[in-house]
Design a protein around this motif. Structure first.
Motif, PDB file in Angstrom:
ATOM      1  N   TYR A   1      -0.140   5.753   0.290  1.00  0.00           N
ATOM      2  CA  TYR A   1      -0.892   4.461   0.841  1.00  0.00           C
ATOM      3  C   TYR A   1      -0.648   3.191   0.252  1.00  0.00           C
ATOM      4  O   TYR A   1      -0.142   3.282  -0.978  1.00  0.00           O
ATOM      5  CB  TYR A   1      -2.345   4.940   1.244  1.00  0.00           C
ATOM      6  CG  TYR A   1      -2.685   6.118   1.879  1.00  0.00           C
ATOM      7  CD1 TYR A   1      -2.482   6.298   3.207  1.00  0.00           C
ATOM      8  CD2 TYR A   1      -3.054   7.343   1.044  1.00  0.00           C
ATOM      9  CE1 TYR A   1      -2.664   7.467   3.821  1.00  0.00           C
ATOM     10  CE2 TYR A   1      -3.514   8.464   1.564  1.00  0.00           C
ATOM     11  CZ  TYR A   1      -3.304   8.671   2.957  1.00  0.00           C
ATOM     12  OH  TYR A   1      -3.221  10.124   3.508  1.00  0.00           O
ATOM     13  N   ALA A   2      -1.051   2.241   0.920  1.00  0.00           N
ATOM     14  CA  ALA A   2      -1.040   0.943   0.399  1.00  0.00           C
ATOM     15  C   ALA A   2      -1.836   0.534  -0.938  1.00  0.00           C
ATOM     16  O   ALA A   2      -1.385  -0.069  -1.763  1.00  0.00           O
ATOM     17  CB  ALA A   2      -1.537  -0.227   1.246  1.00  0.00           C
ATOM     18  N   ASP A   3      -2.657   1.470  -1.187  1.00  0.00           N
ATOM     19  CA  ASP A   3      -3.770   1.250  -2.295  1.00  0.00           C
ATOM     20  C   ASP A   3      -3.212   2.015  -3.673  1.00  0.00           C
ATOM     21  O   ASP A   3      -4.060   2.103  -4.543  1.00  0.00           O
ATOM     22  CB  ASP A   3      -5.119   1.300  -1.997  1.00  0.00           C
ATOM     23  CG  ASP A   3      -5.356   2.832  -1.495  1.00  0.00           C
ATOM     24  OD1 ASP A   3      -4.465   3.705  -1.561  1.00  0.00           O
ATOM     25  OD2 ASP A   3      -6.602   3.180  -1.419  1.00  0.00           O
ATOM     26  N   ARG A   4      -1.956   2.580  -3.313  1.00  0.00           N
ATOM     27  CA  ARG A   4      -1.319   3.469  -4.328  1.00  0.00           C
ATOM     28  C   ARG A   4      -1.955   4.766  -4.421  1.00  0.00           C
ATOM     29  O   ARG A   4      -1.303   5.692  -5.543  1.00  0.00           O
ATOM     30  CB  ARG A   4      -1.148   2.716  -5.758  1.00  0.00           C
ATOM     31  CG  ARG A   4      -0.569   1.392  -5.508  1.00  0.00           C
ATOM     32  CD  ARG A   4      -0.589   0.738  -6.872  1.00  0.00           C
ATOM     33  NE  ARG A   4       0.383  -0.497  -6.796  1.00  0.00           N
ATOM     34  CZ  ARG A   4       1.157  -0.731  -7.703  1.00  0.00           C
ATOM     35  NH1 ARG A   4       1.741   0.021  -8.445  1.00  0.00           N
ATOM     36  NH2 ARG A   4       1.608  -1.808  -7.441  1.00  0.00           N
TER      37      ARG A   4
ATOM     38  N   ARG B   1       2.546   3.469   3.020  1.00  0.00           N
ATOM     39  CA  ARG B   1       3.803   3.127   2.210  1.00  0.00           C
ATOM     40  C   ARG B   1       4.741   3.850   2.487  1.00  0.00           C
ATOM     41  O   ARG B   1       6.030   3.429   2.365  1.00  0.00           O
ATOM     42  CB  ARG B   1       3.213   2.788   1.023  1.00  0.00           C
ATOM     43  CG  ARG B   1       4.037   2.121  -0.048  1.00  0.00           C
ATOM     44  CD  ARG B   1       3.560   1.191  -1.316  1.00  0.00           C
ATOM     45  NE  ARG B   1       2.746   0.100  -0.616  1.00  0.00           N
ATOM     46  CZ  ARG B   1       2.206  -0.554  -1.681  1.00  0.00           C
ATOM     47  NH1 ARG B   1       2.038  -0.358  -2.733  1.00  0.00           N
ATOM     48  NH2 ARG B   1       1.526  -1.940  -1.034  1.00  0.00           N
ATOM     49  N   SER B   2       4.536   5.095   2.088  1.00  0.00           N
ATOM     50  CA  SER B   2       5.999   6.086   2.403  1.00  0.00           C
ATOM     51  C   SER B   2       5.339   7.427   2.486  1.00  0.00           C
ATOM     52  O   SER B   2       4.304   7.961   2.558  1.00  0.00           O
ATOM     53  CB  SER B   2       6.776   6.277   1.061  1.00  0.00           C
ATOM     54  OG  SER B   2       5.856   6.914   0.051  1.00  0.00           O
TER      55      SER B   2
ATOM     56  N   ARG C   1      -2.780   2.439   6.257  1.00  0.00           N
ATOM     57  CA  ARG C   1      -1.608   1.635   5.851  1.00  0.00           C
ATOM     58  C   ARG C   1      -0.881   2.384   5.051  1.00  0.00           C
ATOM     59  O   ARG C   1      -1.194   2.713   3.803  1.00  0.00           O
ATOM     60  CB  ARG C   1      -2.170   0.151   5.185  1.00  0.00           C
ATOM     61  CG  ARG C   1      -2.977  -0.576   6.184  1.00  0.00           C
ATOM     62  CD  ARG C   1      -3.646  -1.854   5.382  1.00  0.00           C
ATOM     63  NE  ARG C   1      -2.450  -2.441   4.677  1.00  0.00           N
ATOM     64  CZ  ARG C   1      -2.663  -3.109   3.394  1.00  0.00           C
ATOM     65  NH1 ARG C   1      -4.010  -3.396   3.089  1.00  0.00           N
ATOM     66  NH2 ARG C   1      -1.580  -4.002   2.902  1.00  0.00           N
TER      67      ARG C   1
ATOM     68  N   ARG D   1       7.351  -2.326   5.023  1.00  0.00           N
ATOM     69  CA  ARG D   1       5.985  -2.929   4.683  1.00  0.00           C
ATOM     70  C   ARG D   1       5.152  -1.751   5.083  1.00  0.00           C
ATOM     71  O   ARG D   1       5.370  -0.910   5.835  1.00  0.00           O
ATOM     72  CB  ARG D   1       5.920  -4.139   5.775  1.00  0.00           C
ATOM     73  CG  ARG D   1       5.996  -3.728   7.167  1.00  0.00           C
ATOM     74  CD  ARG D   1       5.989  -4.945   7.925  1.00  0.00           C
ATOM     75  NE  ARG D   1       5.908  -4.685   9.336  1.00  0.00           N
ATOM     76  CZ  ARG D   1       6.171  -5.672  10.468  1.00  0.00           C
ATOM     77  NH1 ARG D   1       5.860  -6.761   9.898  1.00  0.00           N
ATOM     78  NH2 ARG D   1       6.153  -5.249  11.642  1.00  0.00           N
ATOM     79  N   ASP D   2       3.817  -1.908   4.635  1.00  0.00           N
ATOM     80  CA  ASP D   2       2.942  -1.036   4.750  1.00  0.00           C
ATOM     81  C   ASP D   2       2.590  -0.721   6.455  1.00  0.00           C
ATOM     82  O   ASP D   2       2.477  -1.702   7.193  1.00  0.00           O
ATOM     83  CB  ASP D   2       1.417  -1.320   4.384  1.00  0.00           C
ATOM     84  CG  ASP D   2       1.492  -1.540   2.780  1.00  0.00           C
ATOM     85  OD1 ASP D   2       2.404  -0.927   2.334  1.00  0.00           O
ATOM     86  OD2 ASP D   2       0.850  -2.504   2.381  1.00  0.00           O
ATOM     87  N   GLU D   3       2.904   0.492   6.601  1.00  0.00           N
ATOM     88  CA  GLU D   3       2.923   0.998   8.296  1.00  0.00           C
ATOM     89  C   GLU D   3       1.682   1.527   8.897  1.00  0.00           C
ATOM     90  O   GLU D   3       1.217   2.397   8.256  1.00  0.00           O
ATOM     91  CB  GLU D   3       4.134   1.893   8.298  1.00  0.00           C
ATOM     92  CG  GLU D   3       4.576   1.885   9.944  1.00  0.00           C
ATOM     93  CD  GLU D   3       4.908   0.662  10.704  1.00  0.00           C
ATOM     94  OE1 GLU D   3       3.968   0.528  11.459  1.00  0.00           O
ATOM     95  OE2 GLU D   3       5.862   0.309  10.386  1.00  0.00           O
TER      96      GLU D   3
END
Length: 322
Positions: A227-230, A268-269, A266, A188-190
């Motif tokens: 990030y979470a927003d790609r 994502r990877s 946030r 999950r977004d970390e």
């Protein structure tokens, strides 16, 4: 159209499949340039004559073979040169080839913002827009002398040529083996910086182990944070000396991460890429009087022997084993 720019739809866990996919392209042409982590350029001038098909038709064959043999779809841009093929790829989507026909480059470029042209940075785009040259069509119509006064003689000439569809680039065959990469996606977004650092430690340990297994060292380490927003941020650092030492790779990764100054980001990877690979036997190592460093290297050698015998998870840093 003789140049293809192919983006393979590789999930983070399958980036290591890129060499196999490049091999697929090399069945059509030996002139293939790897663009890690998931892209490649292919010059099909000889293939068009040999297979008696144009580049768009060959792109369809490549897509079908990638799906059938590797289970990987791809988006493909085609054009008379590498620059136009790359720009066409931005409009492509999986299953569809976006092409720029011979003689159609001016129409393809005309309505695009000036910042869309490769090599035009934010400062240059801002300068051009201040003078009303906000699209490539307007840049193409502007006198060469005007562009040279605005951005300089050499840059102005290159800008004028590119905006008019003159693509002087070429595909330079290379090998993806010049780099190794690994990625750590989060479930999950970390937000937790400690978890970010654990992911970097794990990635650096893996890269170091893989480099040593191949008897390679790397000159440059690249960090990519998604990030979470790609969106993503990429930073590179040239190492003090070529190395495969996990501790040195970890320090470099931590340094790049801390320099980003992420606050409540946030994530994502996180991915690390070792670039500029050379044979370990050709690399020099600066001797130190620090016994800790030598002790770490001896421990590393013992850990590598254990991993080779019992598997990659046989030995882990304490932080990762917790």
């Amino acid at each position: 159209m003789t140049i293809l720019c192919v983006r393979f739809q590789l999930p983070p866990t399958r980036e290591a499949a890129l060499p196999e996919l490049l091999g697929l392209l090399e069945e059509f042409t030996p002139v293939v340039e790897a663009l890690p982590p998931d892209r490649a350029l292919a010059d099909l001038r000889g293939a068009e004559r040999y297979f008696k098909r144009d580049a768009v038709e060959l792109a369809s064959v490549i897509r079908v073979r990638a799906l059938a043999l590797h289970g990987v779809d791809c988006a493909i841009g085609a054009g008379p040169g590498p620059m136009l093929a790359r720009m066409a790829l931005k409009d492509a989507r999986p299953g569809v080839t976006r092409s720029v026909p011979e003689g159609g480059a001016s129409d393809f470029l005309a309505g695009r913002p000036v910042a869309a042209l490769p090599g035009v940075g934010a400062a240059t785009a801002r300068t051009l827009c201040e003078y009303g040259l906000d699209t490539l069509g307007r840049v193409a119509a502007a006198p060469l002398s005007t562009l040279q006064r605005l951005v300089g003689a050499k840059a102005g000439r290159e800008l004028h040529e590119k905006a008019n569809g003159v693509d002087r680039g070429r595909v330079v065959p290379n090998g993806v083996s010049r780099s190794l990469a690994t990625e750590r996606p989060f479930t999950r977004d970390e937000l937790d910086p400690d978890r970010h650092r654990r992911a970097l430690l794990s990635a650096a340990e893996e890269l170091g182990s893989r480099l040593r297994a191949l008897d390679k060292v790397c000159r440059t380490l690249t960090l990519t944070v998604r990030y979470a927003d790609r969106t993503a941020t990429t930073r590179s650092r040239t190492l003090g000396e070529p190395t495969a030492h996990s501790a040195a790779l970890t320090r470099a990764a931590y340094g790049m991460y801390e320099a980003l100054g992420l606050q409540r980001a946030r994530v994502r990877s996180m991915a690390l890429r070792a670039e500029g690979l050379d044979a370990a036997e050709q690399a020099s190592h600066q001797l130190t009087f620090d016994p800790t460093d030598e002790k770490l290297r001896r421990i590393e050698e013992a850990a590598d022997r254990a991993r080779a015998r019992f598997g990659p998870l046989a030995v882990l840093p304490g932080t990762l084993a917790a």
